[in-house]
Write a protein that holds these residues in place. Structure first.
Motif, PDB file in Angstrom:
ATOM      1  N   VAL A 214       0.828  -1.213   0.000  1.00  0.00           N
ATOM      2  CA  VAL A 214       0.000   0.000   0.000  1.00  0.00           C
ATOM      3  C   VAL A 214       0.864   1.266   0.000  1.00  0.00           C
ATOM      4  CG1 VAL A 214      -2.092  -1.071   0.895  1.00  0.00           C
ATOM      5  CG2 VAL A 214      -0.411  -0.239   2.511  1.00  0.00           C
ATOM      6  N   ASP A 215       1.415   1.562  -1.170  1.00  0.00           N
ATOM      7  CA  ASP A 215       2.291   2.735  -1.288  1.00  0.00           C
ATOM      8  C   ASP A 215       1.534   4.052  -1.122  1.00  0.00           C
ATOM      9  OD1 ASP A 215       0.997   2.225  -3.702  1.00  0.00           O
ATOM     10  OD2 ASP A 215       2.745   2.630  -4.964  1.00  0.00           O
ATOM     11  N   LEU A 216       0.246   4.077  -1.489  1.00  0.00           N
ATOM     12  CA  LEU A 216      -0.508   5.333  -1.313  1.00  0.00           C
ATOM     13  C   LEU A 216      -0.676   5.660   0.176  1.00  0.00           C
ATOM     14  CD1 LEU A 216      -3.267   4.696  -4.008  1.00  0.00           C
ATOM     15  CD2 LEU A 216      -1.424   6.383  -4.175  1.00  0.00           C
ATOM     16  N   HIS A 217      -0.745   4.630   0.998  1.00  0.00           N
ATOM     17  CA  HIS A 217      -0.812   4.878   2.446  1.00  0.00           C
ATOM     18  C   HIS A 217       0.517   5.390   2.998  1.00  0.00           C
ATOM     19  CE1 HIS A 217      -4.561   2.321   2.555  1.00  0.00           C
ATOM     20  NE2 HIS A 217      -4.874   3.284   3.396  1.00  0.00           N
ATOM     21  N   ALA A 218       1.608   4.989   2.334  1.00  0.00           N
ATOM     22  CA  ALA A 218       2.928   5.372   2.853  1.00  0.00           C
ATOM     23  C   ALA A 218       3.215   6.862   2.697  1.00  0.00           C
ATOM     24  CB  ALA A 218       4.016   4.551   2.162  1.00  0.00           C
ATOM     25  N   ILE A 219       2.453   7.569   1.858  1.00  0.00           N
ATOM     26  CA  ILE A 219       2.719   9.010   1.699  1.00  0.00           C
ATOM     27  C   ILE A 219       1.830   9.873   2.587  1.00  0.00           C
ATOM     28  CG2 ILE A 219       3.563   8.669  -0.667  1.00  0.00           C
ATOM     29  CD1 ILE A 219       0.929  10.106  -1.596  1.00  0.00           C
ATOM     30  N   THR A 220       1.104   9.256   3.507  1.00  0.00           N
ATOM     31  CA  THR A 220       0.268  10.061   4.412  1.00  0.00           C
ATOM     32  C   THR A 220       1.114  10.768   5.466  1.00  0.00           C
ATOM     33  OG1 THR A 220      -0.147   8.099   5.761  1.00  0.00           O
ATOM     34  CG2 THR A 220      -1.825   8.672   4.127  1.00  0.00           C
ATOM     35  N   VAL A 221       2.348  10.297   5.648  1.00  0.00           N
ATOM     36  CA  VAL A 221       3.328  11.053   6.452  1.00  0.00           C
ATOM     37  C   VAL A 221       4.484  11.378   5.515  1.00  0.00           C
ATOM     38  CG1 VAL A 221       2.720  10.012   8.661  1.00  0.00           C
ATOM     39  CG2 VAL A 221       4.414   8.899   7.226  1.00  0.00           C
ATOM     40  N   SER A 222       5.340  12.320   5.917  1.00  0.00           N
ATOM     41  CA  SER A 222       6.335  12.790   4.954  1.00  0.00           C
ATOM     42  C   SER A 222       7.243  11.631   4.545  1.00  0.00           C
ATOM     43  CB  SER A 222       7.132  13.943   5.542  1.00  0.00           C
ATOM     44  OG  SER A 222       8.294  13.456   6.134  1.00  0.00           O
ATOM     45  N   HIS A 223       7.616  11.600   3.250  1.00  0.00           N
ATOM     46  CA  HIS A 223       8.378  10.460   2.764  1.00  0.00           C
ATOM     47  C   HIS A 223       9.426  10.916   1.771  1.00  0.00           C
ATOM     48  CE1 HIS A 223       6.027  11.044  -0.860  1.00  0.00           C
ATOM     49  NE2 HIS A 223       6.834  10.197  -1.470  1.00  0.00           N
ATOM     50  N   ASP A 224      10.397  10.034   1.543  1.00  0.00           N
ATOM     51  CA  ASP A 224      11.452  10.303   0.588  1.00  0.00           C
ATOM     52  C   ASP A 224      11.190   9.460  -0.663  1.00  0.00           C
ATOM     53  OD1 ASP A 224      14.312  11.224   0.024  1.00  0.00           O
ATOM     54  OD2 ASP A 224      14.461   9.044  -0.203  1.00  0.00           O
ATOM     55  N   PRO A 225      11.102  10.090  -1.857  1.00  0.00           N
ATOM     56  CA  PRO A 225      10.737   9.342  -3.068  1.00  0.00           C
ATOM     57  C   PRO A 225      11.647   8.146  -3.341  1.00  0.00           C
ATOM     58  CG  PRO A 225      10.656  11.690  -3.500  1.00  0.00           C
ATOM     59  CD  PRO A 225      11.210  11.539  -2.120  1.00  0.00           C
ATOM     60  N   LYS A 226      12.936   8.339  -3.149  1.00  0.00           N
ATOM     61  CA  LYS A 226      13.878   7.242  -3.427  1.00  0.00           C
ATOM     62  C   LYS A 226      13.621   6.073  -2.476  1.00  0.00           C
ATOM     63  CE  LYS A 226      18.857   6.404  -3.786  1.00  0.00           C
ATOM     64  NZ  LYS A 226      19.339   5.962  -2.464  1.00  0.00           N
ATOM     65  N   GLU A 227      13.413   6.405  -1.209  1.00  0.00           N
ATOM     66  CA  GLU A 227      13.144   5.341  -0.231  1.00  0.00           C
ATOM     67  C   GLU A 227      11.836   4.625  -0.521  1.00  0.00           C
ATOM     68  OE1 GLU A 227      13.348   6.830   3.793  1.00  0.00           O
ATOM     69  OE2 GLU A 227      15.442   7.455   3.463  1.00  0.00           O
ATOM     70  N   LEU A 228      10.826   5.391  -0.951  1.00  0.00           N
ATOM     71  CA  LEU A 228       9.537   4.758  -1.259  1.00  0.00           C
ATOM     72  C   LEU A 228       9.707   3.744  -2.389  1.00  0.00           C
ATOM     73  CD1 LEU A 228       6.457   4.531  -0.863  1.00  0.00           C
ATOM     74  CD2 LEU A 228       6.185   6.376  -2.531  1.00  0.00           C
ATOM     75  N   ARG A 229      10.432   4.186  -3.431  1.00  0.00           N
ATOM     76  CA  ARG A 229      10.679   3.309  -4.584  1.00  0.00           C
ATOM     77  C   ARG A 229      11.350   2.012  -4.136  1.00  0.00           C
ATOM     78  NH1 ARG A 229      13.281   7.498  -7.383  1.00  0.00           N
ATOM     79  NH2 ARG A 229      11.322   8.571  -7.779  1.00  0.00           N
ATOM     80  N   GLU A 230      12.382   2.159  -3.306  1.00  0.00           N
ATOM     81  CA  GLU A 230      13.119   0.973  -2.848  1.00  0.00           C
ATOM     82  C   GLU A 230      12.273   0.084  -1.946  1.00  0.00           C
ATOM     83  OE1 GLU A 230      17.511   3.118  -2.920  1.00  0.00           O
ATOM     84  OE2 GLU A 230      16.646   2.492  -0.989  1.00  0.00           O
ATOM     85  N   SER A 231      11.584   0.733  -1.003  1.00  0.00           N
ATOM     86  CA  SER A 231      10.814  -0.066  -0.037  1.00  0.00           C
ATOM     87  C   SER A 231       9.660  -0.801  -0.700  1.00  0.00           C
ATOM     88  CB  SER A 231      10.232   0.831   1.064  1.00  0.00           C
ATOM     89  OG  SER A 231      11.251   1.334   1.861  1.00  0.00           O
ATOM     90  N   THR A 232       9.113  -0.218  -1.759  1.00  0.00           N
ATOM     91  CA  THR A 232       8.008  -0.882  -2.445  1.00  0.00           C
ATOM     92  C   THR A 232       8.490  -2.213  -3.028  1.00  0.00           C
ATOM     93  OG1 THR A 232       6.988   1.242  -2.940  1.00  0.00           O
ATOM     94  CG2 THR A 232       6.253  -0.630  -4.262  1.00  0.00           C
ATOM     95  N   ARG A 233       9.684  -2.178  -3.641  1.00  0.00           N
ATOM     96  CA  ARG A 233      10.211  -3.429  -4.210  1.00  0.00           C
ATOM     97  C   ARG A 233      10.635  -4.399  -3.108  1.00  0.00           C
ATOM     98  NH1 ARG A 233      13.287  -4.107  -8.188  1.00  0.00           N
ATOM     99  NH2 ARG A 233      11.842  -4.162  -9.939  1.00  0.00           N
ATOM    100  N   THR A 234      11.263  -3.857  -2.053  1.00  0.00           N
ATOM    101  CA  THR A 234      11.685  -4.734  -0.949  1.00  0.00           C
ATOM    102  C   THR A 234      10.487  -5.434  -0.328  1.00  0.00           C
ATOM    103  OG1 THR A 234      13.428  -3.149  -0.466  1.00  0.00           O
ATOM    104  CG2 THR A 234      12.990  -4.802   1.218  1.00  0.00           C
ATOM    105  N   THR A 235       9.411  -4.673  -0.117  1.00  0.00           N
ATOM    106  CA  THR A 235       8.233  -5.258   0.524  1.00  0.00           C
ATOM    107  C   THR A 235       7.630  -6.348  -0.358  1.00  0.00           C
ATOM    108  OG1 THR A 235       7.844  -3.133   1.594  1.00  0.00           O
ATOM    109  CG2 THR A 235       6.019  -4.700   1.628  1.00  0.00           C
ATOM    110  N   ALA A 236       7.565  -6.076  -1.665  1.00  0.00           N
ATOM    111  CA  ALA A 236       7.043  -7.096  -2.585  1.00  0.00           C
ATOM    112  C   ALA A 236       7.919  -8.347  -2.530  1.00  0.00           C
ATOM    113  CB  ALA A 236       6.992  -6.546  -4.008  1.00  0.00           C
ATOM    114  N   ALA A 237       9.233  -8.147  -2.528  1.00  0.00           N
ATOM    115  CA  ALA A 237      10.153  -9.296  -2.484  1.00  0.00           C
ATOM    116  C   ALA A 237       9.993 -10.057  -1.168  1.00  0.00           C
ATOM    117  CB  ALA A 237      11.591  -8.825  -2.672  1.00  0.00           C
ATOM    118  N   LEU A 238       9.727  -9.321  -0.088  1.00  0.00           N
ATOM    119  CA  LEU A 238       9.552 -10.010   1.205  1.00  0.00           C
ATOM    120  C   LEU A 238       8.248 -10.810   1.268  1.00  0.00           C
ATOM    121  CD1 LEU A 238      11.045  -7.454   3.755  1.00  0.00           C
ATOM    122  CD2 LEU A 238      11.865  -9.774   3.287  1.00  0.00           C
ATOM    123  N   TYR A 239       7.215 -10.334   0.589  1.00  0.00           N
ATOM    124  CA  TYR A 239       6.000 -11.157   0.487  1.00  0.00           C
ATOM    125  C   TYR A 239       6.365 -12.508  -0.140  1.00  0.00           C
ATOM    126  CZ  TYR A 239       2.538  -7.282   1.121  1.00  0.00           C
ATOM    127  OH  TYR A 239       1.757  -6.266   1.583  1.00  0.00           O
TER     128      TYR A 239
END
Ligand code: TYM
Length: 355
Positions: free
Chosen positions: A40-65
């Protein structure tokens, strides 16, 4: 077939709480059910976020699933922002959700208080500070979550204890939509049995629904806690895991026991041991009941390291093959869109939009 939907935010790396509270149950529930698991990347931007980190964490989270055993042959895995219906349904639901329902959300109260850097309960001061530092998205967050669930007509939503209130809100929103726009009028237009939306149930595990911080047995293990030693991340090395358990807060009681309200750390660490080994409480008490912390902690670390081992090696294989991950997410988004768009169409039709 029953439908299952759940999701986790791509902020940092998933931890033991996420795993035992939710992700492990994604794996159990994917068999014999139609499962949808989203990042849920749209939920992750409800608090301040870093675009590069979001990009990385989205892939990491998918890989961890995937590394945890979510199987793309059985379940649909997708990134929330890649399925447009989520934001669209969210708006439709927002207009049917009273502000008062959102003001009661505990997670909003906690998160916004933290953002405002406030300890106390002074309502006026809370209001004044929130006008600057808390986004509108953080407030309407639970409605987007309701959209995530309702779009797939999910029957079951595997989550940890902290999301229970959000699922209750989701149920209330679904019932309200059905009351307002369902029934005979909707049936006449071809609507499924008069119900515009399905009302979901939470699936909360008996053990592991609330894993606590290693530094404080009264607050939950969390991705956003500043102190990394308060959690075990799924990608921590054996050395890090040992050190974190060695430093974990304990108490001065003799022996170890579950369920003593004065010993939240003991209950938490024993529960983690229970989850990591799969042993039952009785056999754990026989084995560890008279141990000292110094004896138990290395055993606990060893059990957690062993249980994360296979997950970590699968993860390492996956990061070497980004094209594979991309293909799964692309296919997942297409499949999810098909289902989700039909629901949006139904809701819009029931609400009176020209479709
Ligand atoms: P998130 O990203 O905070 O956490 C993901 C899942 O992990 C569970 N969890 C825990 N379980 C046990 N002990 C803990 N200490 C612990 N910390 C987290 C959470 O309950 C969750 O199941 N709002 C959700 C994400 C979401 C969602 C959804 C979930 C968005 N849309 C639709 C289900 C269905 C959240 O922030 O989870």
């Amino acid at each position: 077939r029953k439908r299952v939907l759940s999701g986790a935010q791509p902020t940092g790396i998933l931890h033991l709480g996420n795993y035992y509270g939710a992700i492990r149950n994604y794996v159990d529930l994917q068999e014999n059910r139609d499962a949808f698991y989203t990042i849920v990347d749209l939920h992750a931007i409800t608090v301040s976020h870093d675009p590069k980190e979001l990009r990385e964490s989205t892939r990491t989270t998918a890989a961890l699933y995937l590394a945890s055993g979510v199987d793309p042959k059985q379940a649909t895995i997708f990134v929330q922002s890649q399925v447009k219906a989520h934001t669209e349904l969210s708006w439709l639901l927002q207009c049917a959700t009273p502000i008062g329902w959102l003001e009661r959300m505990i997670q909003f109260k906690e998160k916004s208080r933290k953002l405002r850097n406030m300890e106390g309960d002074d309502e006026e001061e809370v209001k004044r500070r929130s006008q600057e530092s808390v986004s509108t998205g953080l407030f309407t967050y639970p409605v987007l979550m309701a959209a995530d669930i309702l779009l797939y007509r999910a029957d079951l939503v595997p989550v940890g204890e902290d999301q229970k209130q959000h699922i209750e809100l989701t149920r209330d929103i679904a019932v309200r939509i059905n009351d307002k726009y369902g029934g005979k009028k909707w049936k006449k237009r071809g609507g499924r049995g008069g119900r515009v939306l399905s009302v979901p149930e939470p699936y909360i595990p008996p053990v592991g629904a609330r894993i606590m911080s290693l530094q404080d047995g009264t607050s939950k293990m969390s991705k956003s806690a500043e102190n990394d030693a308060s959690r075990i991340n799924l990608l921590d090395t054996p050395k890090q895991i040992e050190t974190k358990f060695k430093r974990a807060k304990t108490d001065a009681f003799e022996g170890l026991e579950f369920g003593n309200p004065e010993r939240p750390e003991a209950t938490n660490l024993l529960s983690i041991y229970q989850l990591a080994t799969g042993y039952n409480k009785e056999s754990i008490m026989r084995e560890c009941g008279s141990m000292r912390w110094g004896e138990f902690k290395p055993k606990l670390a060893e059990a957690v390291i062993a249980s994360l081992g296979p997950l970590q090696s699968r993860y390492n294989e996956l990061v070497d093959d980004p094209a594979y991950l991309d293909a799964i997410l692309k296919e997942g988004a297409e499949k999810a869109s098909g289902v989700a768009e039909q629901t949006v169409k139904d809701v819009k039709d029931a609400m009176g939009f020209l479709i």
